[in-house]
Design a protein around this motif. Sequence first.
Motif, mmCIF file in Angstrom:
data_model
loop_
_atom_site.group_PDB
_atom_site.id
_atom_site.type_symbol
_atom_site.label_atom_id
_atom_site.label_comp_id
_atom_site.label_asym_id
_atom_site.label_seq_id
_atom_site.Cartn_x
_atom_site.Cartn_y
_atom_site.Cartn_z
ATOM 1 N N THR A 28 0.870 -1.186 0.000
ATOM 2 C CA THR A 28 0.000 0.000 0.000
ATOM 3 C C THR A 28 0.902 1.229 0.000
ATOM 4 N N ASP A 30 -0.197 4.399 -1.758
ATOM 5 C CA ASP A 30 -0.912 5.632 -2.089
ATOM 6 C C ASP A 30 -0.687 6.677 -0.996
ATOM 7 N N TYR A 36 -11.817 4.809 -0.159
ATOM 8 C CA TYR A 36 -11.847 3.557 -0.912
ATOM 9 C C TYR A 36 -13.114 2.784 -0.568
ATOM 10 N N HIS A 70 -9.248 -5.399 -1.357
ATOM 11 C CA HIS A 70 -9.491 -4.271 -0.460
ATOM 12 C C HIS A 70 -8.330 -3.292 -0.551
ATOM 13 N N GLY A 71 -8.661 -2.003 -0.654
ATOM 14 C CA GLY A 71 -7.643 -0.985 -0.869
ATOM 15 C C GLY A 71 -6.676 -0.795 0.266
ATOM 16 N N ASP A 75 -3.469 -1.109 -2.731
ATOM 17 C CA ASP A 75 -4.020 0.119 -3.294
ATOM 18 C C ASP A 75 -3.490 0.337 -4.706
ATOM 19 N N VAL A 76 -3.756 1.506 -5.259
ATOM 20 C CA VAL A 76 -3.419 1.744 -6.665
ATOM 21 C C VAL A 76 -1.913 1.667 -6.897
ATOM 22 N N ARG A 79 -0.672 -1.901 -6.466
ATOM 23 C CA ARG A 79 -1.015 -2.731 -7.623
ATOM 24 C C ARG A 79 -0.055 -2.465 -8.783
#
Length: 249
Positions: A28, A30, A36, A70-71, A75-76, A79
């Motif tokens: 994670t 971000d 989210y 699940h973020g 998260d973006v 990923r």
Amino acid sequence: MNDLRITHIGGPTTLIELAGVRLLTDPTFDEPGRRYSFGLGTSSVKTAGPAVAAGELGPIDAVLLTHDHHGDNLDVAGRALLPSVPVVLTTVSGARRLGGNATGLAPWRTARVGEIEVTATPARHGPPLSRPLVGEAVGFALRPPGSSSVIWISGDTVLFGGVRQVAARFTVDTAILHLGDVRFGLTGPISYTMNGRDAAGLVESLRPRKVVPVHYEGWSHFHEGRAGVEAAFPPGTLTWLTPGVPTTV
């Protein structure tokens, strides 16, 4: 395990360095401030950013992803990092969704990363019968070469029979526990991860050398932080990591 080094990056994200292997859990990266969705009308806001940027990690041998949907666990930015690592170990359903370099492990199935034996362990990310709604999650037990004990990452889970089986199957040297007592206003008092009292009861069975709490800060859906976790344990039981600081455990 004198060569075990852990860097807590934030939330559930850690860098584990062991036997010459570098493993990243639940990436994670971000920045804070975004909300989210977690499905069925639930959501959470990220309130703290990573202590180490993804670009500062150096080479990673594998990502251990307790769940992909699940973020607060992927998260973006996390990923976006996945294609750069040799392998992502995760749930069976998560591997189908991610494709590419992702390998799914059902509970008690094993893979190898370098000299490390990685065994998936059961996790249930909510109350009984909730898996169709909240999805699959797993934990991971890491056994270095020649060792009779493991490092165990609980993953996002409540206290249930599956995690208690870890104590029966393994000698746990270090337990990295996902805590925080995750709750959402829409679902009231239902918890989706362990609180300190749950963790303390589990530790009585595990009897690890070290207990490292993670996944208790940085998101609005955490309902128990460090103070609440500490209150459930005898003084000196827990090993708290300073985010961003590599620590020999």
